[in-house]
Design a protein around this motif. Sequence first.
Motif, mmCIF file in Angstrom:
data_model
loop_
_atom_site.group_PDB
_atom_site.id
_atom_site.type_symbol
_atom_site.label_atom_id
_atom_site.label_comp_id
_atom_site.label_asym_id
_atom_site.label_seq_id
_atom_site.Cartn_x
_atom_site.Cartn_y
_atom_site.Cartn_z
ATOM 1 N N SER A 25 0.829 -1.218 0.000
ATOM 2 C CA SER A 25 0.000 0.000 0.000
ATOM 3 C C SER A 25 0.856 1.258 0.000
ATOM 4 N N THR A 99 -5.117 3.439 2.248
ATOM 5 C CA THR A 99 -5.658 3.655 0.910
ATOM 6 C C THR A 99 -4.607 4.391 0.077
ATOM 7 N N GLU A 100 -4.723 4.316 -1.231
ATOM 8 C CA GLU A 100 -3.692 4.885 -2.107
ATOM 9 C C GLU A 100 -3.540 6.396 -1.941
ATOM 10 N N ALA A 102 -4.100 8.043 0.923
ATOM 11 C CA ALA A 102 -4.052 8.367 2.351
ATOM 12 C C ALA A 102 -3.042 9.473 2.665
ATOM 13 N N ASN A 129 -12.995 -1.661 4.947
ATOM 14 C CA ASN A 129 -12.554 -1.570 3.556
ATOM 15 C C ASN A 129 -12.627 -0.090 3.160
ATOM 16 N N HIS A 130 -12.507 0.208 1.875
ATOM 17 C CA HIS A 130 -12.428 1.606 1.446
ATOM 18 C C HIS A 130 -13.746 2.373 1.646
ATOM 19 N N ILE A 209 -9.040 6.448 5.293
ATOM 20 C CA ILE A 209 -7.689 6.401 4.723
ATOM 21 C C ILE A 209 -6.907 5.199 5.224
ATOM 22 N N ILE A 211 -7.165 1.062 6.482
ATOM 23 C CA ILE A 211 -7.954 -0.169 6.505
ATOM 24 C C ILE A 211 -7.401 -1.081 7.598
#
Length: 297
Positions: A25, A99-100, A102, A129-130, A209, A211
């Motif tokens: 990530s 998250t990408e 974040a 989750n997202h 942001i 998980i």
Amino acid sequence: MFNNKITVFTPTYNRAHTLERLYKSLQKQTFTDFEWLVIDDGSLDHTNLLIDKWQKESNTFPIRYYTKKNRGKHTAINYGLDLAQGELFFTVDSDDYLTEDALKKVETWASTLPQKEMFCGVVGNMGINHKITDNTIFEALFRDVNLLERYSEVSDKPIDGERAYVFFTEIHRNYKYPVFSNEKFITEAVAWNRMAKDGYKMRVYNDIIYIYKFLEGGLTLTGNKLFLENPKGYGLWLKEKAEFCDYSFLAKLKMVYSYFLSLKDKLSYKEIAENIGVNIGLIYILCFFYKGKRLLN
């Protein structure tokens, strides 16, 4: 002087089997001015070999890895604060990931904080989750709060649940965790509560942001057990929470009684009194009350 905008800090202990998810990530982050600082709290699962392999790979961010004797997450955080080269200090546990976007959001949020007010950092949301979180979603984009507003005793709309806390490193360095001999845990709330008491606020966002996945044997699922196995840190947290949240006499008495009941078979009355910060005479009175109540039942 900092070398990076953000330190992603990961304390780890025997989590070689989950770390790769976090590493992947970080490789996908749209913001790249960060370092990954890993403090290994005495792992026995060859985490070092995994990190060594990743350090040799081509990444846009440095990976800094240090080992220490196993003394608990709070001591790893203290060590991490000493070593951090990022302006912002973002603790991401070894069994979780980001998250990408974040770190981009964290950087944007921090850079738009009011300069004339006392903010110690920003807070993102955590989800399974997202898209899904168990936490309350605010009507506004964000809320400015002090971290005592996590407690229902202080706010009728407390900041609930697990969230992703990001602090300014220089400020957090002033709030390192107390370390007690023979204890390996103290809740991070001790430092957060002290920041709030000193007037610092945080800006809390709805955006997910971070998980998370609570693992068997992880700190979150073993929380109550950890408190009881580390009674000095537990007592300090309760004592300061009562003081900072301005408990009534009755509320404080209930708190002391609960602590007494939880630890009466493990600690001496003197130790209970010292840990929770009351006169030993009160513990004897509570003991008398407890025994009388048992006789009546």
